[in-house]
Scaffold this motif. Structure first.
Motif, PDB file in Angstrom:
ATOM      1  N   LEU A 231       0.833  -1.196   0.000  1.00 15.98           N
ATOM      2  CA  LEU A 231       0.000   0.000   0.000  1.00 15.98           C
ATOM      3  C   LEU A 231       0.872   1.252   0.000  1.00 15.98           C
ATOM      4  N   LYS A 232       0.452   2.262  -0.721  1.00 14.05           N
ATOM      5  CA  LYS A 232       1.165   3.539  -0.708  1.00 14.05           C
ATOM      6  C   LYS A 232       0.821   4.296   0.571  1.00 14.05           C
ATOM      7  N   VAL A 233       1.862   4.798   1.238  1.00 13.31           N
ATOM      8  CA  VAL A 233       1.710   5.572   2.473  1.00 13.31           C
ATOM      9  C   VAL A 233       2.337   6.945   2.227  1.00 13.31           C
ATOM     10  N   ARG A 234       1.545   8.005   2.376  1.00  7.16           N
ATOM     11  CA  ARG A 234       2.035   9.328   1.977  1.00  7.16           C
ATOM     12  C   ARG A 234       1.547  10.392   2.966  1.00  7.16           C
ATOM     13  N   LEU A 235       2.454  11.210   3.419  1.00  9.01           N
ATOM     14  CA  LEU A 235       2.097  12.331   4.283  1.00  9.01           C
ATOM     15  C   LEU A 235       2.665  13.620   3.723  1.00  9.01           C
ATOM     16  N   GLU A 236       1.807  14.630   3.647  1.00  4.51           N
ATOM     17  CA  GLU A 236       2.220  15.964   3.227  1.00  4.51           C
ATOM     18  C   GLU A 236       2.081  16.921   4.403  1.00  4.51           C
ATOM     19  N   LEU A 237       3.048  17.806   4.535  1.00  8.43           N
ATOM     20  CA  LEU A 237       3.004  18.863   5.537  1.00  8.43           C
ATOM     21  C   LEU A 237       2.874  20.189   4.801  1.00  8.43           C
ATOM     22  N   ASN A 238       1.742  20.828   4.970  1.00  8.65           N
ATOM     23  CA  ASN A 238       1.464  22.090   4.278  1.00  8.65           C
ATOM     24  C   ASN A 238       1.673  21.953   2.768  1.00  8.65           C
ATOM     25  N   GLY A 239       1.282  20.792   2.231  1.00  7.88           N
ATOM     26  CA  GLY A 239       1.373  20.548   0.799  1.00  7.88           C
ATOM     27  C   GLY A 239       2.701  20.010   0.317  1.00  7.88           C
ATOM     28  N   GLU A 240       3.690  19.881   1.197  1.00  7.02           N
ATOM     29  CA  GLU A 240       5.007  19.359   0.816  1.00  7.02           C
ATOM     30  C   GLU A 240       5.133  17.905   1.264  1.00  7.02           C
ATOM     31  N   VAL A 241       5.524  17.024   0.349  1.00  6.61           N
ATOM     32  CA  VAL A 241       5.606  15.598   0.654  1.00  6.61           C
ATOM     33  C   VAL A 241       6.751  15.323   1.626  1.00  6.61           C
ATOM     34  N   MET A 242       6.434  14.662   2.732  1.00  8.03           N
ATOM     35  CA  MET A 242       7.426  14.300   3.750  1.00  8.03           C
ATOM     36  C   MET A 242       7.646  12.787   3.824  1.00  8.03           C
ATOM     37  N   GLN A 243       6.557  12.028   3.793  1.00  9.35           N
ATOM     38  CA  GLN A 243       6.638  10.567   3.803  1.00  9.35           C
ATOM     39  C   GLN A 243       6.000  10.041   2.522  1.00  9.35           C
ATOM     40  N   ASP A 244       6.695   9.144   1.850  1.00 10.93           N
ATOM     41  CA  ASP A 244       6.187   8.574   0.603  1.00 10.93           C
ATOM     42  C   ASP A 244       6.818   7.195   0.446  1.00 10.93           C
ATOM     43  N   ALA A 245       6.074   6.165   0.822  1.00 13.10           N
ATOM     44  CA  ALA A 245       6.639   4.810   0.861  1.00 13.10           C
ATOM     45  C   ALA A 245       5.530   3.811   0.557  1.00 13.10           C
ATOM     46  N   THR A 246       5.890   2.538   0.563  1.00 12.65           N
ATOM     47  CA  THR A 246       4.908   1.470   0.429  1.00 12.65           C
ATOM     48  C   THR A 246       5.155   0.438   1.516  1.00 12.65           C
ATOM     49  N   THR A 247       4.101  -0.292   1.845  1.00 17.86           N
ATOM     50  CA  THR A 247       4.186  -1.231   2.964  1.00 17.86           C
ATOM     51  C   THR A 247       5.018  -2.468   2.651  1.00 17.86           C
ATOM     52  N   VAL A 294      -0.585  21.940   8.742  1.00 17.42           N
ATOM     53  CA  VAL A 294      -1.648  21.038   8.314  1.00 17.42           C
ATOM     54  C   VAL A 294      -1.012  19.777   7.734  1.00 17.42           C
ATOM     55  N   MET A 295      -1.302  18.641   8.334  1.00 24.43           N
ATOM     56  CA  MET A 295      -0.811  17.359   7.842  1.00 24.43           C
ATOM     57  C   MET A 295      -1.917  16.651   7.070  1.00 24.43           C
ATOM     58  N   THR A 296      -1.599  16.216   5.877  1.00 22.61           N
ATOM     59  CA  THR A 296      -2.540  15.453   5.063  1.00 22.61           C
ATOM     60  C   THR A 296      -1.948  14.066   4.846  1.00 22.61           C
ATOM     61  N   GLY A 297      -2.565  13.072   5.457  1.00 23.38           N
ATOM     62  CA  GLY A 297      -2.051  11.709   5.388  1.00 23.38           C
ATOM     63  C   GLY A 297      -2.990  10.806   4.633  1.00 23.38           C
ATOM     64  N   SER A 298      -2.452  10.020   3.735  1.00 25.56           N
ATOM     65  CA  SER A 298      -3.284   9.095   2.967  1.00 25.56           C
ATOM     66  C   SER A 298      -2.604   7.743   2.860  1.00 25.56           C
ATOM     67  N   ILE A 299      -3.415   6.695   2.863  1.00 23.37           N
ATOM     68  CA  ILE A 299      -2.947   5.340   2.614  1.00 23.37           C
ATOM     69  C   ILE A 299      -3.854   4.756   1.543  1.00 23.37           C
ATOM     70  N   GLN A 300      -3.258   4.168   0.559  1.00 22.57           N
ATOM     71  CA  GLN A 300      -3.990   3.660  -0.611  1.00 22.57           C
ATOM     72  C   GLN A 300      -5.189   2.814  -0.202  1.00 22.57           C
ATOM     73  N   GLY A 301      -6.358   3.202  -0.684  1.00 19.64           N
ATOM     74  CA  GLY A 301      -7.573   2.454  -0.423  1.00 19.64           C
ATOM     75  C   GLY A 301      -8.255   2.753   0.894  1.00 19.64           C
ATOM     76  N   LEU A 302      -7.608   3.558   1.751  1.00 16.87           N
ATOM     77  CA  LEU A 302      -8.156   3.819   3.084  1.00 16.87           C
ATOM     78  C   LEU A 302      -8.615   5.251   3.273  1.00 16.87           C
ATOM     79  N   GLY A 303      -8.431   6.087   2.252  1.00 11.06           N
ATOM     80  CA  GLY A 303      -8.869   7.464   2.362  1.00 11.06           C
ATOM     81  C   GLY A 303      -7.762   8.410   2.766  1.00 11.06           C
TER      82      GLY A 303
END
Length: 317
Positions: A231-247, A294-303
């Protein structure tokens, strides 16, 4: 969210209700839909077919964006997994090189990679305990405690336990996974290691357990709709990508984690098991959380969850 349906909780005045989410809509769930035991009772029996039928029916659906969601789970226990992303641990080793270390960063990276490979082959997962009271919805502001300026993010895939799990084999583990959700495991970095007595080691209670330090959700997605292996795991801080990985970078996968965690104490329906956070935390970037972030966190398929940070006011709390 890509699944045909999922569970959520939403606010209705001063109350919180369970809801069924499907296709950008949500409908309230009545007691007869989940059963008298609420969500955890439903997860103990795990009859997804009942909700799947409801998702296909007409009913009191409203637009999902017309309600305020909160955490989609009510865990009695929260288990957290440490140092479980291979690249993350290697990065930490390289970043922690002392000035008098004779190794180059490349040599340290190679050494750490071999260490992680050996741990994966011969070691065991590392767990610690979080407080269920820290679990909140992503709509609640994350108040950054004034006792530190080193609060950090850790976006994680979280397992939601279904039927009680106790001393399971790896082969049995997935039968006890009800679904998955997103958790941002907030950490106060300068409180993780005790200064008064270094021999004690880590202090996860003070470092990770403050009000709102486990923003969770927005959805509980049934396990049958999720392949947790990549699964793709991605976190943006104020629109800038900080975490971008897969499980697939996990050292210990979901069956291994559930099995190992179940050896000491039964995992109960609705419990959360966090699987670890990938590389790209604030400590890595030298940029920790501040008022207004503002942190925007998403995981593929989970919202996607959105967490807004506010500084603790003097005298608050």
């Amino acid at each position: 969210m890509e699944a045909p349906f999922a569970l959520a909780r939403f606010r209705e005045g001063q109350a919180v209700r369970w809801g069924l989410v499907a296709g950008g809509r949500i409908r309230p769930l009545e007691e007869q839909d989940l059963g008298s035991g609420g969500l955890n009772g439903f997860l103990a029996a795990l009859d997804w077919e009942r909700l799947e039928n409801l998702a296909a029916e007409d009913g009191p659906w409203v637009a999902l964006d017309s309600v305020v969601l909160t955490a989609p789970v009510e865990p009695r226990q929260v288990l957290q997994t440490g140092a479980n992303y291979r690249t993350h641990v290697i990065d930490l080793v390289v970043a922690g090189l002392s000035k008098d270390d004779p190794r180059s960063p490349e040599e340290a990276r190679e050494w750490a990679g071999k260490m992680m490979d050996d741990r994966q082959a011969n070691g065991e997962p590392y767990f610690f305990i979080g407080l269920p009271a820290c679990v909140v919805g992503d709509n609640e502001p994350l108040v950054l405690p004034a006792y530190s300026e080193k609060h950090d993010w850790e976006l994680e895939l979280a397992v939601v336990i279904g039927t009680e799990a106790f001393r399971l084999s790896r082969a049995e583990a997935m039968d006890h996974v009800a679904g998955y959700t997103i958790v941002n495991d907030i950490t106060t970095r300068d409180l993780v290691f005790r200064r008064d007595m270094k021999e004690i080691g880590t202090d996860w209670y003070r470092g990770k357990n403050a009000p709102g330090f486990l923003p969770t959700g927005p959805f509980l997605v049934p396990a049958k709709f999720v392949d947790p292996s990549k699964l793709k795991v991605r976190l943006e801080l104020n629109g800038e990508v900080m975490q971008d990985a897969t499980t697939d970078d996990l050292l210990f996968d979901i069956p291994a984690l559930v099995s190992a965690a179940s050896q000491n104490m039964p995992l109960l329906p609705g419990d959360l098991l966090l699987t670890g956070s990938p590389a790209g935390n604030g400590a890595h970037w030298g940029r920790l959380l501040r008022d207004g972030d503002v942190m925007t966190g998403s995981i593929q398929g989970l919202g996607t969850q959105v967490v807004r940070c506010v500084a603790e006011q003097t005298g608050q709390g």
